[in-house]
Write a protein that holds these residues in place. Structure first.
Motif, short mmCIF file in Angstrom:
data_model
loop_
_atom_site.label_atom_id
_atom_site.label_comp_id
_atom_site.label_asym_id
_atom_site.label_seq_id
_atom_site.Cartn_x
_atom_site.Cartn_y
_atom_site.Cartn_z
N UNK A 12 0.84 -1.21 0.00
CA UNK A 12 0.00 0.00 0.00
C UNK A 12 0.86 1.26 0.00
N UNK A 13 1.91 1.24 0.80
CA UNK A 13 2.80 2.41 0.88
C UNK A 13 3.56 2.62 -0.43
N UNK A 14 4.05 1.54 -1.03
CA UNK A 14 4.75 1.68 -2.31
C UNK A 14 3.80 2.17 -3.39
N UNK A 15 2.54 1.74 -3.34
CA UNK A 15 1.57 2.21 -4.32
C UNK A 15 1.40 3.73 -4.23
N UNK A 16 1.33 4.25 -3.03
CA UNK A 16 1.23 5.70 -2.85
C UNK A 16 2.49 6.38 -3.39
N UNK A 17 3.65 5.80 -3.05
CA UNK A 17 4.91 6.39 -3.53
C UNK A 17 4.97 6.39 -5.06
N UNK A 18 4.49 5.32 -5.70
CA UNK A 18 4.47 5.27 -7.16
C UNK A 18 3.57 6.37 -7.73
N UNK A 19 2.43 6.58 -7.10
CA UNK A 19 1.52 7.63 -7.58
C UNK A 19 2.12 9.02 -7.44
N UNK A 20 3.00 9.20 -6.48
CA UNK A 20 3.55 10.53 -6.18
C UNK A 20 4.93 10.77 -6.80
N UNK A 50 11.40 9.80 -13.14
CA UNK A 50 11.19 8.53 -13.84
C UNK A 50 12.08 7.41 -13.31
N UNK A 51 13.35 7.71 -13.04
CA UNK A 51 14.26 6.67 -12.52
C UNK A 51 13.79 6.18 -11.15
N UNK A 52 13.37 7.10 -10.31
CA UNK A 52 12.85 6.72 -9.00
C UNK A 52 11.58 5.89 -9.16
N UNK A 53 10.73 6.30 -10.08
CA UNK A 53 9.50 5.56 -10.35
C UNK A 53 9.82 4.12 -10.75
N UNK A 54 10.78 3.93 -11.64
CA UNK A 54 11.15 2.59 -12.09
C UNK A 54 11.69 1.74 -10.94
N UNK A 55 12.54 2.34 -10.09
CA UNK A 55 13.06 1.61 -8.93
C UNK A 55 11.93 1.22 -7.98
N UNK A 56 11.03 2.15 -7.72
CA UNK A 56 9.90 1.85 -6.84
C UNK A 56 9.00 0.78 -7.43
N UNK A 57 8.80 0.83 -8.74
CA UNK A 57 7.96 -0.17 -9.41
C UNK A 57 8.56 -1.57 -9.27
N UNK A 58 9.87 -1.67 -9.38
CA UNK A 58 10.55 -2.96 -9.21
C UNK A 58 10.39 -3.47 -7.79
N UNK A 59 10.62 -2.59 -6.83
CA UNK A 59 10.49 -2.97 -5.42
C UNK A 59 9.03 -3.33 -5.10
#
Length: 110
Positions: free
Chosen positions: A39-47, A51-60
């Motif tokens: 749930x927390x990663x989902x919020x982080x992805x939305x925010x 792009x590089x951070x988004x990709x890292x968060x998506x992998x995690x």
């Protein structure tokens, strides 16, 4: 619980009933933690604006979601997690409700 709905559950693997945490307690605690993390990663992805951070968060997020699913499967296999079978009429009502929502979307989205 609806009396006409049936529970879907495997036979329960017994664990010691003691004040100390047992295998079921540890796995349930980890499952709860993984659900919170996804749930927390989902919020982080939305925010995420980078792009590089988004990709890292998506992998995690994917790794965490897979871990959560594996823990759920383990709990279900051991009979420690049950689900309720939905009535066919309830499934059909929900399907019709969301079909109605879809008809309200712009044509290009449908």
């Amino acid at each position: 619980m609806n009396p006409s709905a049936s529970k879907i559950q495997n036979p329960e693997t017994t664990v010691p009933k003691t004040p100390q945490m047992n295998e079921r307690d540890f796995i349930n605690d980890q499952l709860t933690t993984e659900k919170y993390m996804t749930n927390s990663y989902n919020i982080a992805l939305n925010e995420a604006s980078n792009q590089a951070l988004y990709q890292d968060l998506a992998t995690i997020f994917k790794e965490t979601q897979d871990c959560q699913r594996n823990l759920y499967n383990l709990m279900f296999k051991n009979g420690w997690y049950a689900v309720e079978q939905a009535e066919q009429t309830k499934v059909q009502q929900t399907y019709q409700q969301f079909t109605g929502y879809k008809s309200q979307l712009p044509y290009s989205v449908q």
